[in-house]
Scaffold this motif. Structure first.
Motif: not given
Length: 124
Positions: A34-57
């Motif tokens: 699971m992860g968090w992504f963001r998109q500002a007006p006029g910009k592409k969606r970008e990755g902020v942070a992700t987490l491998y949930t079985p291990e919390g990485n």
């Protein structure tokens, strides 16, 4: 299907903090990233942070390292993003996303399931 619902967005001044939450429901048994992504007006969606949930990485974008923390509460099926030292350039719609078969970095196109987003606005 998997449903993701974000909350916690708002307006803060630069230097402030917010905590975003994402509650997952539905057929989540095969979700392992699971992860968090963001998109500002006029910009592409970008990755902020992700987490491998079985291990919390976690994996963070360089722009948020040291300021944002991604975490999970398995009992509540909830993903969090603690955002500290917020900057005006963090202003965006923030989306929660999920995928199966492991994390694949911060590329939004590789994530299957998406929430509707929560707005974060940081003023200077």
């Amino acid at each position: 299907q998997v449903q993701l619902v974000e909350s916690g967005g708002g307006s803060v001044q630069a230097g402030g903090s917010l905590r975003l939450s994402c509650v997952a429901s539905g057929y989540t048994v095969n979700i392992d990233c699971m992860g968090w992504f963001r998109q500002a007006p006029g910009k592409k969606r970008e990755g902020v942070a992700t987490l491998y949930t079985p291990e919390g990485n976690p994996l963070y974008a360089d722009s948020v390292k040291g300021r944002f923390t991604i975490s999970q509460d398995n009992a509540k099926s909830t993903l969090y993003l603690q955002m500290n030292s917020l900057k005006p350039e963090d202003t965006a719609m923030y989306y929660c996303a999920a995928r199966t078969s492991g994390c694949r970095g911060l590329r939004p196109e590789l994530y299957n399931y998406w929430g509707q987003g929560t707005q974060v606005t940081v003023s200077s």
